[in-house]
Design an enzyme around this catalytic site. Structure first.
Site, short mmCIF file in Angstrom:
data_model
loop_
_atom_site.label_atom_id
_atom_site.label_comp_id
_atom_site.label_asym_id
_atom_site.label_seq_id
_atom_site.Cartn_x
_atom_site.Cartn_y
_atom_site.Cartn_z
N GLU A 1 -0.03 -3.27 4.52
CA GLU A 1 -1.17 -2.42 4.71
C GLU A 1 -1.17 -1.83 6.04
O GLU A 1 -0.94 -2.49 6.97
CB GLU A 1 -2.42 -3.26 4.56
CG GLU A 1 -3.19 -3.11 3.01
CD GLU A 1 -3.77 -1.62 2.77
OE1 GLU A 1 -3.82 -0.91 3.84
OE2 GLU A 1 -4.20 -1.45 1.69
N ASP A 2 -1.70 -0.56 5.81
CA ASP A 2 -1.98 0.19 7.29
C ASP A 2 -3.57 0.38 7.75
O ASP A 2 -4.02 0.86 8.71
CB ASP A 2 -1.58 1.35 7.38
CG ASP A 2 -1.97 2.44 6.16
OD1 ASP A 2 -2.46 2.28 4.99
OD2 ASP A 2 -2.40 3.65 6.87
N ARG B 1 -11.17 9.07 -2.37
CA ARG B 1 -11.44 10.41 -2.25
C ARG B 1 -13.11 10.62 -2.34
O ARG B 1 -13.53 11.54 -1.51
CB ARG B 1 -10.94 11.17 -3.48
CG ARG B 1 -10.66 12.51 -3.22
CD ARG B 1 -9.90 13.16 -4.58
NE ARG B 1 -8.88 12.63 -4.90
CZ ARG B 1 -8.51 12.71 -6.14
NH1 ARG B 1 -8.95 13.45 -7.12
NH2 ARG B 1 -7.25 11.87 -6.53
N ASP C 1 0.72 -1.14 -0.16
CA ASP C 1 -0.02 0.05 -0.02
C ASP C 1 0.99 1.31 0.15
O ASP C 1 2.05 0.93 0.13
CB ASP C 1 -0.85 -0.10 1.38
CG ASP C 1 -1.83 1.13 1.61
OD1 ASP C 1 -2.35 1.60 0.58
OD2 ASP C 1 -1.52 1.85 2.65
N LEU C 2 0.47 2.42 -0.30
CA LEU C 2 1.28 3.74 -0.50
C LEU C 2 1.21 4.44 0.99
O LEU C 2 1.99 4.53 1.83
CB LEU C 2 1.01 4.41 -1.66
CG LEU C 2 1.84 5.73 -1.73
CD1 LEU C 2 3.01 5.39 -2.10
CD2 LEU C 2 1.23 6.59 -2.87
N ASP C 3 -0.12 4.96 1.06
CA ASP C 3 0.02 6.00 2.20
C ASP C 3 -0.17 5.10 3.49
O ASP C 3 -1.27 4.40 3.59
CB ASP C 3 -1.32 6.75 2.05
CG ASP C 3 -1.67 7.64 0.76
OD1 ASP C 3 -0.25 8.04 0.27
OD2 ASP C 3 -2.90 8.10 0.61
N LYS D 1 -10.92 -0.89 -1.74
CA LYS D 1 -11.00 -1.73 -0.64
C LYS D 1 -12.10 -1.40 0.22
O LYS D 1 -12.63 -0.33 0.29
CB LYS D 1 -9.58 -1.06 0.04
CG LYS D 1 -8.49 -1.41 -0.97
CD LYS D 1 -7.18 -0.55 -0.13
CE LYS D 1 -6.09 -0.54 -0.94
NZ LYS D 1 -4.85 0.19 -0.32
N SER E 1 -2.74 0.63 -4.27
CA SER E 1 -3.40 1.96 -3.46
C SER E 1 -4.42 2.20 -4.09
O SER E 1 -4.74 2.42 -5.13
CB SER E 1 -1.98 2.98 -3.57
OG SER E 1 -2.51 4.01 -3.21
N ALA E 2 -5.06 2.85 -2.94
CA ALA E 2 -6.56 3.44 -3.69
C ALA E 2 -6.31 4.74 -4.05
O ALA E 2 -7.25 5.57 -4.48
CB ALA E 2 -7.43 4.01 -2.22
N SER E 3 -5.19 5.62 -3.95
CA SER E 3 -4.86 7.06 -4.22
C SER E 3 -4.65 6.98 -5.79
O SER E 3 -4.14 6.16 -6.58
CB SER E 3 -3.53 7.47 -3.62
OG SER E 3 -3.33 8.65 -4.27
N ASN F 1 -3.13 9.43 -6.95
CA ASN F 1 -1.89 10.37 -6.92
C ASN F 1 -0.71 9.44 -6.58
O ASN F 1 0.36 10.16 -6.42
CB ASN F 1 -2.01 11.45 -6.16
CG ASN F 1 -3.16 12.48 -6.30
OD1 ASN F 1 -3.25 12.96 -7.35
ND2 ASN F 1 -4.01 12.64 -5.34
N THR G 1 1.43 10.23 3.89
CA THR G 1 0.60 11.62 3.24
C THR G 1 -0.71 11.57 3.93
O THR G 1 -1.35 12.65 3.58
CB THR G 1 0.46 10.96 1.67
OG1 THR G 1 0.34 9.55 1.83
CG2 THR G 1 1.75 11.25 0.86
N LYS H 1 -8.51 6.62 6.25
CA LYS H 1 -7.13 5.83 5.59
C LYS H 1 -7.79 4.73 4.67
O LYS H 1 -8.42 3.99 5.23
CB LYS H 1 -6.30 5.41 6.95
CG LYS H 1 -6.05 6.66 7.46
CD LYS H 1 -5.13 6.15 8.55
CE LYS H 1 -4.21 7.18 9.11
NZ LYS H 1 -3.05 7.12 10.39
N GLY H 2 -7.13 4.76 3.49
CA GLY H 2 -7.35 3.66 2.61
C GLY H 2 -8.64 3.77 1.72
O GLY H 2 -9.00 2.83 1.18
P1 B16 Z 1 -6.19 10.39 -3.46
P2 B16 Z 1 -3.52 4.10 0.11
C1 B16 Z 1 -5.51 6.14 0.30
O1 B16 Z 1 -4.14 5.78 -0.27
C2 B16 Z 1 -5.53 6.98 1.37
O2 B16 Z 1 -5.14 6.40 2.59
C3 B16 Z 1 -6.77 7.80 1.53
O3 B16 Z 1 -6.65 8.51 2.84
C4 B16 Z 1 -6.89 8.62 0.40
O4 B16 Z 1 -8.48 9.16 0.54
C5 B16 Z 1 -7.00 7.50 -0.99
O5 B16 Z 1 -5.78 7.17 -0.98
C6 B16 Z 1 -7.37 8.49 -2.23
O6 B16 Z 1 -6.24 9.20 -2.38
O7 B16 Z 1 -7.07 11.56 -3.21
O8 B16 Z 1 -4.93 10.72 -3.60
O9 B16 Z 1 -6.67 9.51 -4.95
O10 B16 Z 1 -3.41 4.04 1.75
O11 B16 Z 1 -4.64 3.13 -0.35
O12 B16 Z 1 -2.15 4.26 -0.50
MG MG Z 2 -2.66 3.13 3.39
#
Ligand code: B16
Ligand code: MG
Length: 218
Positions: free
Chosen positions: A169-170, A49, A9-11, A145, A114-116, A118, A17, A45-46
């Protein structure tokens, strides 16, 4: 069983972040007339957006027309991008490079899950993009997720079967997703919160390379 695919996972696992997401959500909440605490940020978290904004608006009891919702999503992300603009290698969480370097040296396939949306620019900024053989992020998945889609896709891209993969994963939703995918799970953070993980560590400073070696050979 030999683990041939390592998925991160990233964040909250590779970089912190969450603090930047928090600042951007807090700014929006304050603008809408209510506060948003760090404790409330834990629930984000996870989480995607879009879902985060839905939860934020529920917290503030704010009803919103569809177009306004889309505008706030853009506004939050613009603020977030401003915060991550200056990120560099110093923001990689402690001892993460130790593990990534070891796996690379052993030629073990690695993916980001990752869910992000970015994820790629963040990995570029902290100079870790080249470690990953596959990136599956919020742009590639249709189900967030705790749905296993993100990790199953990552395994497929690594050409590894799910039972041969291990996920770091966190977030509770992330551990659930990886368990549902039939993968081994390593929870990073509070062991009580992440009690569904196969293994638990506070952070990567607690993980020694002997443990990683065992995962790749056992
Ligand atoms: P973005 P992960 C998740 O990343 C974050 O934990 C979560 O807080 C955030 O809302 C989500 O990414 C979306 O991020 O706005 O950059 O698309 O923990 O899955 O790496
Ligand atoms: Mg995470």
């Amino acid at each position: 069983m030999e683990r041939t695919g390592f998925i991160f996972d990233l964040d909250g696992v590779i970089v912190d972040t969450a603090k930047y997401h928090y600042l951007a959500w807090k700014k929006l909440a304050n603008q809408l007339g209510f506060d948003f605490t760090e404790e409330q940020n834990e629930q984000f978290k996870g989480v995607s957006r879009r879902r985060c904004l839905e939860i934020l608006l529920e917290m503030g009891n704010v009803e919103v027309p569809k177009q306004q919702f889309e505008d706030w999503l853009v506004e939050k992300n613009t603020d977030y991008l401003g915060y991550i603009e200056t990120m560099n290698e110093s923001e990689i969480l402690p001892d993460v490079p130790k593990v990534l370097k070891y796996l690379k040296q052993e030629d073990i396939a690695m993916a980001l899950g990752s869910a992000s949306k970015n994820a790629r620019p963040i990995l570029e900024k902290v100079n870790l993009l080249s470690y990953f053989d596959a990136i599956v992020d919020g742009n590639e998945v249709t189900k967030a997720k705790p749905d296993p889609e993100v990790f199953l896709k990552a395994a497929e891209m690594l050409d590894a079967s799910p039972e041969n993969c291990v996920v770091f994963e966190d977030a509770v939703a992330g551990i659930e997703a990886a368990n549902a995918a039939g993968m081994l799970t390593v929870g990073i953070g509070d062991a009580e919160i992440l009690s569904q993980a196969t293994y638990n560590f506070k952070d990567f400073t607690e993980i020694d390379l002997e443990f990683i070696k065992q995962l790749t050979n056992s």
